[in-house]
Motif scaffolding. Structure first.
Motif, short mmCIF file in Angstrom:
data_model
loop_
_atom_site.label_atom_id
_atom_site.label_comp_id
_atom_site.label_asym_id
_atom_site.label_seq_id
_atom_site.Cartn_x
_atom_site.Cartn_y
_atom_site.Cartn_z
N HIS A 54 0.94 -1.16 0.04
CA HIS A 54 -0.05 0.09 0.06
C HIS A 54 0.70 1.12 0.02
O HIS A 54 0.51 2.11 -0.69
CB HIS A 54 -0.89 0.02 1.26
CG HIS A 54 -1.90 -1.02 1.03
ND1 HIS A 54 -2.71 -1.20 0.25
CD2 HIS A 54 -2.53 -2.11 2.03
CE1 HIS A 54 -3.68 -2.25 0.43
NE2 HIS A 54 -3.53 -2.64 1.53
N ALA A 55 1.85 1.24 0.76
CA ALA A 55 2.63 2.50 0.89
C ALA A 55 3.30 2.86 -0.44
O ALA A 55 3.49 3.93 -0.94
CB ALA A 55 3.94 2.10 1.86
N ALA B 77 -6.23 2.74 1.96
CA ALA B 77 -6.25 3.29 3.39
C ALA B 77 -7.34 2.64 3.92
O ALA B 77 -6.99 2.24 5.26
CB ALA B 77 -6.45 4.80 3.28
N ARG B 78 -8.37 2.54 3.44
CA ARG B 78 -9.54 1.85 4.15
C ARG B 78 -9.09 0.22 4.45
O ARG B 78 -9.42 -0.27 5.52
CB ARG B 78 -10.78 1.80 3.29
CG ARG B 78 -12.12 1.25 4.08
CD ARG B 78 -13.47 1.28 3.22
NE ARG B 78 -12.75 0.63 1.53
CZ ARG B 78 -13.14 -0.67 1.63
NH1 ARG B 78 -13.31 -1.67 2.46
NH2 ARG B 78 -12.71 -1.11 0.38
N LEU B 79 -8.73 -0.22 3.27
CA LEU B 79 -8.48 -1.82 3.38
C LEU B 79 -7.32 -1.98 4.38
O LEU B 79 -7.10 -3.19 5.02
CB LEU B 79 -8.06 -2.41 2.01
CG LEU B 79 -9.19 -2.47 0.93
CD1 LEU B 79 -8.55 -2.81 -0.24
CD2 LEU B 79 -10.14 -3.45 1.21
N ALA B 80 -6.13 -1.22 4.38
CA ALA B 80 -5.11 -1.32 5.56
C ALA B 80 -5.64 -0.88 6.76
O ALA B 80 -4.80 -1.13 7.88
CB ALA B 80 -3.92 -0.67 5.00
N GLY B 81 -6.95 -0.33 7.00
CA GLY B 81 -7.20 -0.01 8.42
C GLY B 81 -6.55 1.36 8.67
O GLY B 81 -6.52 1.88 9.92
N GLY B 82 -6.25 1.98 7.91
CA GLY B 82 -5.37 3.47 7.91
C GLY B 82 -6.58 4.73 7.63
O GLY B 82 -7.74 4.33 7.44
N SER B 83 -5.78 5.77 7.51
CA SER B 83 -6.37 7.00 6.94
C SER B 83 -6.06 7.66 5.79
O SER B 83 -4.75 7.67 5.87
CB SER B 83 -6.78 7.66 8.29
OG SER B 83 -5.59 8.21 8.63
N LEU B 84 -6.43 8.46 5.17
CA LEU B 84 -5.96 9.25 4.04
C LEU B 84 -6.55 10.77 4.39
O LEU B 84 -7.87 10.63 4.41
CB LEU B 84 -6.43 8.82 2.66
CG LEU B 84 -5.86 9.78 1.59
CD1 LEU B 84 -4.27 9.45 1.42
CD2 LEU B 84 -6.37 9.27 0.14
N GLU B 85 -5.59 11.61 4.53
CA GLU B 85 -6.02 13.13 4.75
C GLU B 85 -5.50 13.97 3.51
O GLU B 85 -4.24 14.03 3.02
CB GLU B 85 -5.38 13.60 5.94
CG GLU B 85 -5.87 15.08 6.15
CD GLU B 85 -5.48 15.63 7.55
OE1 GLU B 85 -5.92 16.66 7.89
OE2 GLU B 85 -4.28 14.94 7.86
N LEU B 86 -6.43 14.66 2.85
CA LEU B 86 -6.01 15.36 1.55
C LEU B 86 -6.32 16.99 1.92
O LEU B 86 -7.42 17.24 2.11
CB LEU B 86 -6.90 14.90 0.45
CG LEU B 86 -6.37 15.67 -0.85
CD1 LEU B 86 -5.00 15.41 -1.12
CD2 LEU B 86 -7.30 14.98 -2.02
N ILE B 87 -5.24 17.74 1.94
CA ILE B 87 -5.65 19.34 2.06
C ILE B 87 -5.04 20.05 0.99
O ILE B 87 -3.92 19.87 0.50
CB ILE B 87 -4.77 19.75 3.34
CG1 ILE B 87 -5.00 18.97 4.71
CG2 ILE B 87 -4.90 21.17 3.75
CD1 ILE B 87 -4.13 19.22 5.83
#
Length: 415
Positions: free
Chosen positions: A321-322, A383-393
Motif C-alpha cells: 500500500h505504501a 487506506a480503508r483496506l489497510a485500516g488506516g486513513s488518508l487526509e487530503l489538504i
C-alpha cells in the motif's frame, strides 16, 4: 389439544398454530364421540330403567351438551379465562348425569374421559392434578349417593388404578405431541435459516465479486496506468528537449523511459501473479520510494526533498500500500499540480507508518469530484483496506498535502 393455558396474549402466529392443531384433533373427537355413543347404548341395553322417559330424555340432552362441549373445548379453552368455567360446567354435567343414571359404566367412563381431557388440555401434570382431584371427589360423591359408603372402598380399588393409567397415558401422549410440535417448529426454523443463509451466501458472493473487481482495478491502475502515465511524461520531456536541440538529454530520458517500460511490464506481471496467489512481491521500501522519486524528478525536472526513516519491520500488505501510494501521489503531482517543489516524508509515528507528500502547485478543491481520476479513489480504498486513513489538504494557489497513515500491524488479506 393445546390451548395456550399460560398465554397472556395471542398473536396471529398463535392463531395459525391453533388452527393447524385443531385440524389434528378432529380424529380424536370423532373417536371420542363414537365411544360416548357406544357407552350410552351399552348402558341403556344393560339397564332397562334408563329407557324410562324421565331418565332417557335428560340423559340424552345432557349427553349431547356434554359431547358438544368436548367438540368446542379447543375454542372455549383457547382463552385461559374460560378454562375454569369449562371444567366447572363439565363437572356439573357429569355429576347430574350420574345422579340420574346411577350406572357404574357411565360413572367410570365419563369421569375417566373428562380427567384425561383435563390433563391434555392443560398440558401440565402439576396443574392438571387440580381438576383430576376435583373430578375424583365428584365421582366418589356420585358413588356414595348411589350405592352407599360401603361400596366406596371397593369402587376405588377399581377406579384408582384406571384413573392413574389414564392420566399417565395422557401425559405421555401430550409429551410426545409437544415433542413432535417442537420438532416441526425446529424444522420450519431450520428451513427459514437455510433460506436466509442461501440469501446471505448470494450477497457475499456478489460482494466478493465486487471486491475482486475493485482490487483488479486498483492493480491495473497502479501498474499499467501509472507506468503509461510516466512514459507519457518522459516522452513529452524527450519531445521538449529535441525541440530545444538537446539530443543528449533527450537520449538520457529515452533510456530512462525504456527502463520505465521494463519496470512497468514487470510490475504488471507481478500484479497478475499477486492476483493469482494473493502474495504481493516485496522489496526494500526505502529503495522502492527512492526509485519512484528518481523517475519522477528525471521525467519532470521537479526537485523532491526526501526524508526517509521507515520502521525496521513492515507487513507485506502495508509495504505494498505504501509503495503504490507514493507512486500514485507523485504521478498526480506530475500530471496536475504544476509544482516547482515537492517534499516527501516517510516515517513511523506511534506505531503507524506515516507518509506525507506535499507540493507547492496550483492546488484544487478536494470537495469537487473529478471524473476519470481513479487515483485518489484507489488511495482511499487502500487506506480503508489497510485500516488506516488518508487526509487530503488542498486549495487553489496553495499547493496540496497528502497524508497517508497505515497501521504497522497486518490487517489481513485484502477483501
Amino acid at each position: 389439544m393445546r390451548t395456550f393455558f399460560f398465554r397472556k396474549s395471542t398473536s396471529d402466529k398463535d392463531l395459525q398454530v391453533f388452527q393447524e392443531e385443531l385440524r389434528g384433533t378432529r380424529p380424536f373427537f370423532l373417536i371420542f364421540s363414537f365411544v360416548l355413543i357406544a357407552m350410552y347404548m351399552f348402558a341403556f341395553y344393560s339397564d332397562r330403567t334408563l329407557l324410562r322417559p324421565t331418565k332417557l330424555i335428560p340423559l340424552i340432552l345432557l349427553g349431547i351438551f356434554h359431547g358438544a362441549l368436548y367438540w368446542f373445548s379447543p375454542h372455549l379453552t383457547f382463552d385461559r379465562r374460560w378454562m375454569v368455567p369449562y371444567f366447572l360446567v363439565q363437572g356439573i354435567i357429569l355429576f347430574t348425569i350420574n345422579l340420574i343414571a346411577q350406572n357404574q359404566g357411565i360413572l367410570l367412563g365419563l369421569y375417566l374421559a373428562l380427567s384425561g381431557a383435563a390433563v391434555g388440555i392443560i398440558e401440565d401434570i402439576r396443574k392438571g392434578i387440580i381438576p383430576v382431584a376435583a373430578y375424583a371427589i365428584l365421582a366418589s360423591v356420585n358413588q356414595v349417593l348411589a350405592w352407599g359408603w360401603g361400596s366406596l372402598f371397593g369402587w376405588w380399588i377399581l377406579f384408582g388404578p384406571m384413573m392413574f393409567f389414564v392420566v399417565v397415558y395422557v401425559v405421555m401422549f401430550t409429551r410426545e405431541t409437544q415433542s413432535r410440535r417442537r420438532t416441526q417448529l425446529l424444522l420450519k426454523e431450520l428451513e427459514a435459516a437455510h433460506q436466509q443463509l442461501a440469501e446471505y451466501a448470494t450477497k457475499v458472493e456478489d460482494l466478493t465479486l465486487s471486491a475482486e473487481r475493485q482490487r483488479m482495478a486498483r492493480e491495473l491502475h497502479d501498474t499499467l496506468a501509472q507506468g503509461l502515465a510516466g512514459l507519457i511524461l518522459q516522452l513529452e520531456a524527450v519531445d521538449s528537449h529535441l525541440g530545444q536541440d538537446h539530443p543528449d538529454q533527450a537520449q538520457d530520458i529515452v533510456h530512462q523511459a525504456m527502463g520505465r517500460a521494463r519496470v512497468t511490464l514487470a510490475d504488471a506481471r507481478s500484479a497478475i501473479q499477486d492476483l493469482r496467489d494473493g502474495t504481493p512481491s516485496v522489496d526494500n521500501l526505502s529503495d522502492a520510494v527512492r526509485q519512484e522519486v528518481e523517475r519522477f524528478t528525471t521525467a519532470t525536472g521537479i526537485p523532491c526533498e526526501l526524508e526517509l526513516s521507515p520502521p525496521k519491520e513492515i507487513p507485506i500488505s502495508v509495504h505494498e500500500h505504501a509503495r503504490r501510494a507514493v507512486a500514485e501521489g507523485l504521478t498526480n503531482i506530475a500530471r496536475h499540480a504544476q509544482a516547482n517543489n515537492v517534499w516527501l516524508k516517510l516515517g513511523e509515528s506511534e506505531g503507524m507508518l506515516e507518509i506525507a507528500l506535499r507540493d507547492d502547485g496550483i492546488g484544487f478543491d478536494p470537495t469537487v469530484k473529478l471524473g476519470g481520476h481513479y487515483g485518489l479513489v484507489g488511495l482511499r480504498e487502500r487506506a480503508r483496506l489497510a485500516g488506516g486513513s488518508l487526509e487530503l489538504i488542498s486549495e487553489h494557489g496553495a499547493g496540496t498535502t497528502l497524508t497517508l497513515v497505515l497501521p504497522l500491524e497486518d490487517q489481513g488479506a485484502e477483501s
